[in-house]
Design a protein around this motif. Sequence first.
Motif, PDB file in Angstrom:
ATOM      1  N   GLU A 101       0.837  -1.208   0.000  1.00  0.00           N
ATOM      2  CA  GLU A 101       0.000   0.000   0.000  1.00  0.00           C
ATOM      3  C   GLU A 101       0.867   1.250   0.000  1.00  0.00           C
ATOM      4  O   GLU A 101       0.581   2.228  -0.696  1.00  0.00           O
ATOM      5  N   TRP A 154      -9.437   0.358  -6.343  1.00  0.00           N
ATOM      6  CA  TRP A 154     -10.551  -0.301  -5.650  1.00  0.00           C
ATOM      7  C   TRP A 154     -11.890   0.245  -6.135  1.00  0.00           C
ATOM      8  O   TRP A 154     -12.857  -0.518  -6.288  1.00  0.00           O
ATOM      9  N   ILE A 209       1.079  -1.864 -20.203  1.00  0.00           N
ATOM     10  CA  ILE A 209      -0.278  -2.296 -19.831  1.00  0.00           C
ATOM     11  C   ILE A 209      -0.193  -3.504 -18.891  1.00  0.00           C
ATOM     12  O   ILE A 209      -0.908  -3.585 -17.883  1.00  0.00           O
ATOM     13  N   ALA A 256       0.653  -2.331 -15.478  1.00  0.00           N
ATOM     14  CA  ALA A 256      -0.505  -1.721 -14.809  1.00  0.00           C
ATOM     15  C   ALA A 256      -1.435  -2.800 -14.265  1.00  0.00           C
ATOM     16  O   ALA A 256      -1.933  -2.698 -13.140  1.00  0.00           O
ATOM     17  N   LEU A 257      -1.614  -3.854 -15.051  1.00  0.00           N
ATOM     18  CA  LEU A 257      -2.480  -4.941 -14.579  1.00  0.00           C
ATOM     19  C   LEU A 257      -1.847  -5.695 -13.419  1.00  0.00           C
ATOM     20  O   LEU A 257      -2.542  -6.142 -12.497  1.00  0.00           O
ATOM     21  N   ARG A 277      -0.018  -4.296 -11.245  1.00  0.00           N
ATOM     22  CA  ARG A 277      -0.227  -3.399 -10.101  1.00  0.00           C
ATOM     23  C   ARG A 277      -1.646  -3.601  -9.538  1.00  0.00           C
ATOM     24  O   ARG A 277      -1.837  -3.661  -8.329  1.00  0.00           O
ATOM     25  N   VAL A 278      -2.598  -3.706 -10.453  1.00  0.00           N
ATOM     26  CA  VAL A 278      -3.993  -3.930 -10.025  1.00  0.00           C
ATOM     27  C   VAL A 278      -4.095  -5.247  -9.258  1.00  0.00           C
ATOM     28  O   VAL A 278      -4.708  -5.323  -8.178  1.00  0.00           O
ATOM     29  N   THR A 279      -3.461  -6.283  -9.809  1.00  0.00           N
ATOM     30  CA  THR A 279      -3.506  -7.594  -9.150  1.00  0.00           C
ATOM     31  C   THR A 279      -2.883  -7.525  -7.766  1.00  0.00           C
ATOM     32  O   THR A 279      -3.422  -8.084  -6.806  1.00  0.00           O
ATOM     33  N   GLU A 280      -1.753  -6.831  -7.663  1.00  0.00           N
ATOM     34  CA  GLU A 280      -1.098  -6.659  -6.359  1.00  0.00           C
ATOM     35  C   GLU A 280      -2.040  -6.006  -5.361  1.00  0.00           C
ATOM     36  O   GLU A 280      -2.155  -6.443  -4.217  1.00  0.00           O
ATOM     37  N   VAL A 281      -2.674  -4.955  -5.820  1.00  0.00           N
ATOM     38  CA  VAL A 281      -3.579  -4.209  -4.934  1.00  0.00           C
ATOM     39  C   VAL A 281      -4.723  -5.115  -4.471  1.00  0.00           C
ATOM     40  O   VAL A 281      -5.044  -5.182  -3.282  1.00  0.00           O
ATOM     41  N   LEU A 282      -5.326  -5.828  -5.419  1.00  0.00           N
ATOM     42  CA  LEU A 282      -6.485  -6.659  -5.056  1.00  0.00           C
ATOM     43  C   LEU A 282      -6.097  -7.831  -4.162  1.00  0.00           C
ATOM     44  O   LEU A 282      -6.876  -8.260  -3.311  1.00  0.00           O
ATOM     45  N   LEU A 283      -4.874  -8.325  -4.358  1.00  0.00           N
ATOM     46  CA  LEU A 283      -4.448  -9.482  -3.566  1.00  0.00           C
ATOM     47  C   LEU A 283      -3.914  -9.097  -2.195  1.00  0.00           C
ATOM     48  O   LEU A 283      -4.139  -9.802  -1.226  1.00  0.00           O
ATOM     49  N   HIS A 284      -3.210  -7.990  -2.122  1.00  0.00           N
ATOM     50  CA  HIS A 284      -2.448  -7.726  -0.904  1.00  0.00           C
ATOM     51  C   HIS A 284      -2.863  -6.486  -0.119  1.00  0.00           C
ATOM     52  O   HIS A 284      -2.220  -6.159   0.866  1.00  0.00           O
ATOM     53  N   THR A 285      -3.870  -5.804  -0.567  1.00  0.00           N
ATOM     54  CA  THR A 285      -4.291  -4.634   0.218  1.00  0.00           C
ATOM     55  C   THR A 285      -5.742  -4.779   0.628  1.00  0.00           C
ATOM     56  O   THR A 285      -6.497  -5.535   0.017  1.00  0.00           O
ATOM     57  N   GLU A 286      -6.062  -4.075   1.642  1.00  0.00           N
ATOM     58  CA  GLU A 286      -7.447  -4.079   2.110  1.00  0.00           C
ATOM     59  C   GLU A 286      -8.225  -3.000   1.368  1.00  0.00           C
ATOM     60  O   GLU A 286      -7.682  -1.912   1.138  1.00  0.00           O
ATOM     61  N   PRO A 287      -9.451  -3.288   1.010  1.00  0.00           N
ATOM     62  CA  PRO A 287     -10.245  -2.221   0.366  1.00  0.00           C
ATOM     63  C   PRO A 287     -10.416  -1.052   1.319  1.00  0.00           C
ATOM     64  O   PRO A 287     -10.612  -1.280   2.517  1.00  0.00           O
TER      65      PRO A 287
END
Lengths: 171, 166
Positions: free
Chosen positions: A101, A113, B39, B42-43, B45-55
């Motif tokens: 993060e 998100w 591209i 970027a994807l 990065r999106v995968t990292e965010v969805l897998l390892h961060t809390e919404p």
Amino acid sequence: MEGGPSYDDLFDAHARRLHRLCRLLLSDPQEAEEVVQEVFLKLHKAQGEGTAALSWAAWLTRVAVNLCHDRRRAGWWPRWRYRTDRIEDVGLMAREPNPEEAAIGEETLRRIWTAFRRLSDRQREVFVLRHLEGWTTEEVATALGLRAGSVKSHLFRAVRELRTAAGGSYR
Amino acid sequence: MSRCLSERTLMRLITGGGREAQRAHLAACDRCEARYRAIGDALDRVTEVLLHTEPPLRSPSLLARYWMPATAAAVASLALLVWVEITVWRAVTPAQPEEVTAFLSDLSATMFSARDALAAGDDGASGPFSADGLASGCPSDPLAILGCESDTSSDAPTDTYPERSR
């Protein structure tokens, strides 16, 4: 079951992954928890009946995705009626950002998100299975009961939205 | 194929679509290949965010959370308003024209009775207004409401009134 993984092994190996998957598809941690419990109940039943799966991981994922799909189609009233925030999910205290993060940045994180939540249910399912679970287009199509071309179309739209959110132009 | 691929085409290729000729161009063109990799990054990065961060915690606005009860309340209020309009208000309103009619008839009766009284005063010069009429100098309109007949009519006999006032 002879030769196959035990229920406990499968639970240890997949419970966490399935919970994350369901949470992404449902955007509700409590519902995700309920779905995961239902998935393992089905697993218990299937193993008891002697069902043999080529890949239990894929079987579990498919059951979880279908249950999430059914939940969303159950209608708005039960979802709204029983919608509550558990006290531990409310976030009474500010949370320290984890390394990912911190590296990505708060604004990008929020945009990603937000874009993910705005995707349609199908787009979200296809993107999660294809990119997060690493399934092939054909596997996704079979699991969701879609044509391969339809999967590609959903995936293209999801990628377009998420790529814009993650930063970078789109022409 | 010499033209570089559009962003849209690159995204089609990354999602498993596109044509063979476009794939061939991608393999041969460094510029397109770099954009294709961007591209992909970027994807990732999106995968990292969805897998390892809390919404991020949503702070739903009151309207977003309570839009359903709010809408139901608004509809119920509207229905109540319509019901009041139809049953209560419409039942009360018919009395209004009657009141207006009564008021108008009262008014006209008062006006005509005043005229009759004036006419009687003219004829006999002994009515209740005659003394006032004499006092104001205009026997046809002792209250000075309708105007003196002597002001409007030139052929009225004028010689009788001065004698009276005297």
